[in-house]
Design an enzyme around this catalytic site. Structure first.
Site, PDB file in Angstrom:
ATOM      1  N   THR B 163      48.379  43.665  44.819  1.00  0.00           N
ATOM      2  CA  THR B 163      47.318  43.503  43.935  1.00  0.00           C
ATOM      3  C   THR B 163      48.468  45.782  43.018  1.00  0.00           C
ATOM      4  O   THR B 163      48.992  45.889  42.680  1.00  0.00           O
ATOM      5  CB  THR B 163      46.077  43.407  44.060  1.00  0.00           C
ATOM      6  OG1 THR B 163      46.267  44.328  44.605  1.00  0.00           O
ATOM      7  CG2 THR B 163      45.803  42.105  44.021  1.00  0.00           C
ATOM      8  N   LYS B 189      48.768  41.694  51.993  1.00  0.00           N
ATOM      9  CA  LYS B 189      48.583  42.009  50.885  1.00  0.00           C
ATOM     10  C   LYS B 189      47.239  43.453  51.536  1.00  0.00           C
ATOM     11  O   LYS B 189      46.264  42.517  51.883  1.00  0.00           O
ATOM     12  CB  LYS B 189      48.372  42.012  49.476  1.00  0.00           C
ATOM     13  CG  LYS B 189      46.795  40.947  49.510  1.00  0.00           C
ATOM     14  CD  LYS B 189      45.799  40.803  48.088  1.00  0.00           C
ATOM     15  CE  LYS B 189      46.272  41.809  46.519  1.00  0.00           C
ATOM     16  NZ  LYS B 189      44.674  42.554  47.492  1.00  0.00           N
ATOM     17  N   THR B 200      41.200  43.045  48.694  1.00  0.00           N
ATOM     18  CA  THR B 200      40.837  42.630  50.082  1.00  0.00           C
ATOM     19  C   THR B 200      41.516  41.824  50.531  1.00  0.00           C
ATOM     20  O   THR B 200      43.293  42.487  50.159  1.00  0.00           O
ATOM     21  CB  THR B 200      40.918  41.383  48.460  1.00  0.00           C
ATOM     22  OG1 THR B 200      39.253  40.591  48.084  1.00  0.00           O
ATOM     23  CG2 THR B 200      41.191  39.692  49.146  1.00  0.00           C
ATOM     24  N   GLU B 287      43.510  52.931  49.385  1.00  0.00           N
ATOM     25  CA  GLU B 287      43.195  53.638  48.703  1.00  0.00           C
ATOM     26  C   GLU B 287      43.406  55.027  48.790  1.00  0.00           C
ATOM     27  O   GLU B 287      42.001  55.261  48.832  1.00  0.00           O
ATOM     28  CB  GLU B 287      42.679  52.795  47.388  1.00  0.00           C
ATOM     29  CG  GLU B 287      42.848  51.607  46.866  1.00  0.00           C
ATOM     30  CD  GLU B 287      41.254  51.012  46.959  1.00  0.00           C
ATOM     31  OE1 GLU B 287      41.438  49.245  46.643  1.00  0.00           O
ATOM     32  OE2 GLU B 287      40.252  51.298  46.718  1.00  0.00           O
ATOM     33  N   ASN B 410      38.690  54.515  42.133  1.00  0.00           N
ATOM     34  CA  ASN B 410      36.887  53.502  41.804  1.00  0.00           C
ATOM     35  C   ASN B 410      36.263  53.879  41.312  1.00  0.00           C
ATOM     36  O   ASN B 410      35.244  53.126  41.114  1.00  0.00           O
ATOM     37  CB  ASN B 410      37.212  53.086  43.735  1.00  0.00           C
ATOM     38  CG  ASN B 410      37.645  52.199  44.753  1.00  0.00           C
ATOM     39  OD1 ASN B 410      38.416  51.531  43.860  1.00  0.00           O
ATOM     40  ND2 ASN B 410      38.051  51.978  45.845  1.00  0.00           N
ATOM     41  N   SER B 415      35.962  49.066  35.139  1.00  0.00           N
ATOM     42  CA  SER B 415      36.423  47.522  34.879  1.00  0.00           C
ATOM     43  C   SER B 415      36.588  46.720  33.513  1.00  0.00           C
ATOM     44  O   SER B 415      35.716  46.777  33.104  1.00  0.00           O
ATOM     45  CB  SER B 415      36.172  46.374  36.402  1.00  0.00           C
ATOM     46  OG  SER B 415      35.214  46.176  36.480  1.00  0.00           O
TER      47      SER B 415
END
Lengths: 415, 415
Positions: B163, B189, B200, B287, B410, B415
């Protein structure tokens, strides 16, 4: 007290509250140069004869020497004067046997100077971990502190215990106990950094209530669980967290000696309000905070599970960054409920932003609009409400968002 | 697969490894436009008759429909062909009864197209939570996926499940089982974001070992506890975490049907190595990560407490920001040990940065210099070692630092 370059946008608009004189308590604060010069870094509180002392402390297994010393003393009866001395700049934690030696040196100097039994001298230290505390800089100032004691000095004390707090924190309530007016006033320091180093929570609360040590200890233990223990900035527990409660007994009232005394309820209402007020001020001054987050959980199996679900949400970096980004990202709340380890059933779970129902029946609510959610997230104070739909357990906790400011404070410097 | 604009500085220098063909497994991947167009977002793996399937899944109480469906199926015996289908863009979590309907539609379409029993079709979905999965976009592509199956397609599959991962993750080992050469190859992933939304972890591991489902399940359960369950980026547990292990049985060996078979040990060495390799690659692609952190805890009462102490350190925002700031702030490690809730004794605790002894005997080590600590923290890979000095419990976990990049990913988006 460190230089304040930027006050939290969440600081109370009314500024530091007017705190009343509590008969039997006097305060002093001054510069001792524990770590830095040019800042007030030591406070002393003197408590009159007959003061009952109670306290709660960090449960960290690496707690500081001052905390260990307080814990040894807090359960002792004693009727003479008492004192609280707090320094910032050095936490005296993980300083080996020298740490306890420093506490002995300081408490003995306070005891000798002020004519107090050493078992009635309580100390706290906040600041860098693992460096020797220059106790002699503190003991050198105790005569000056003693000479400067002033019954109106509580706001000065509130400023003296600040580290990188961006505003001083105080709260007060009065309660009526069978005709007597009893005052409660408290101060706290929050998630500030010294060097930067550890985010430590300290609070000192004073009342003129006439109440026995045992009852006082039960009160603070119960109310702490619903106030200071419900605040999280980053989930990191300090080695030095301390709340002390001193009751001077000077109010015009018959003594409370039994927790079943009906006046305890009224006293606790006032105490709870002061502690909750201070706790929320700490969240408002969280490092880098731009939003206050209140998480309300209802419908859990019991209060304990409700608290753990609420803390799972309040500590989630993904929830906290979503709030920072004004993103009504309720999926992250579902995630945080799910990871808490507590029982939850998808189809019974309901989630609200403030009064906006977001999710129910295992999916997004038909009444929810992303626009309404996005508009709500622009507020300074965000309420996240979760009902688990299982039973009657409830909890409320307070936190703040996770921003670039937090990273800047904690990563961009070298201590 | 999202567009990669910035590869993690911690990505393996050697790039994606050469993964062997595992006899009995074929792969396909293509664009289905689940959420975004212009990216490969669905992968299919076909597994030959006789393949044994094992898996471990998130324990989140709000886990996704795909996870619930896999959990229902993973314990079933079955000897026909099997399939794994994975989509990105939408996690199909918290989507009410429609969520399970979508899984039924997809698994039935795969079963019908490929001639597989529906109980042998496993799916994963990763992406935004709480939005209906457009399953018809996936079912429309199954014939194309089936037609494109290729035994050399594993690297394409590794890319398809990305992703916002910044590099594709693969690992392989071969093991000798009583003369037979057995291959193990896996892909994963990591902590990427789609929208952005949920971090995830997904992994799919393939082997030609001839090994029964029950033994395979024990192997993955045990090795998962020491590998993927020892990785944390932000402590937030996804609703979709899934690891599937498929053994085709094509290697030239007598079947392993008993966990006590001495060949299990050799197989698990290879499996563990593949899973650990993938797990560390996930931490390397955390991240915003700029440093890989390995936390080693020894001397705990037992392995469980050692793991909890290690996770307390690896999840501490103050430890992670200190590493980001190249600050050898060992006081924060003391704090994180103290808050873990596990037994620790100040005077028995030892802390190292790499091989540099930092603290012992309840204080900073006399041999420690701040300069040595600061120089060590400039490395890309930081080992924090803690010995509790109590007993023989050990644990190792992997994490990454907490940087402005994490906040940007984040919080700075909607989103």
């Amino acid at each position: 007290m460190a230089k304040i370059e930027h006050v939290s946008p969440l600081a109370p608009k009314s500024g530091f509250p007017e705190l009343p004189v509590i008969e039997g308590v006097r305060f002093a604060a001054l510069e001792a140069g524990v770590r830095y010069s040019g800042r007030v870094d030591v406070m002393l509180a003197e408590l009159c004869e007959g003061t009952a002392m109670a306290g709660v402390f960090t449960r960290s297994s690496t707690r500081s020497a001052a905390v260990l010393d307080c814990q040894d003393k807090i359960g002792l009866d004693g009727s003479g004067k008492a004192a609280i001395l707090v320094n910032s700049g050095n936490s005296n934690a993980f300083t080996g046997k020298n740490g306890m030696d420093a506490v002995q040196k300081i408490t003995k100097a306070v005891a000798d100077t002020m004519g107090i039994d050493q078992t009635r001298v309580f100390t706290s230290s906040t600041g860098v971990i693992g460096e020797p505390l220059k106790w002699e800089r503190i003991t050198a100032k105790i005569a000056d502190l003693d000479a400067a004691l002033d019954e109106a000095g509580i706001s000065m004390a509130a400023r003296a215990i600040m580290t990188t707090d961006t505003f001083a924190k105080g709260a007060t309530r009065t309660v009526q106990l069978d005709g007597a007016t009893v005052k409660i006033a408290g101060i706290a320091k929050g998630s500030g950094m010294i060097a930067p180093d550890m985010a430590t929570m300290l609070s000192y609360i004073f009342t003129d209530a006439n109440i026995s040590r045992n009852v006082l200890q039960q009160c603070i233990w119960l109310d702490n669980a619903k106030t200071f223990n419900c605040v999280t900035v980053d989930g990191d527990t300090s080695t030095s967290d301390t709340v002390l409660l001193a009751a001077t007994g000077k109010a015009d009232m018959a003594p409370i000696t039994d927790f079943a005394d009906p006046r305890v309820h009224a006293f606790r209402e006032g105490l709870h309000a002061v502690m909750k007020d201070l706790a929320i001020q700490i969240a408002r001054d969280g490092e880098g905070a731009t939003k206050l987050i209140e998480v309300q959980v209802t419908g859990a199996n019991a209060n304990g599970p409700a608290h753990r679900v609420a803390m799972s949400i309040a500590n989630s970096p993904l929830v906290k960054t979503a709030v920072a980004g004004q993103d009504p990202n309720w999926g992250r709340i579902v995630m945080a409920v799910g990871k808490s380890g507590e029982r939850a059933e998808r189809d019974r779970l309901k989630i609200w932003f403030g009064d906006i129902l977001v999710a129910e029946d295992g999916w997004v609510s038909p009444s929810y609009s992303e626009e309404a959610g996005a508009a709500y997230m622009k507020n300074d104070e965000i309420v996240i409400r979760v009902d688990l739909g299982l039973d009657n357990g409830t909890a409320t906790v307070w936190s703040c968002d996770l921003t670039h400011g937090y990273i800047t404070i904690n990563a961009d410097y070298r201590s």
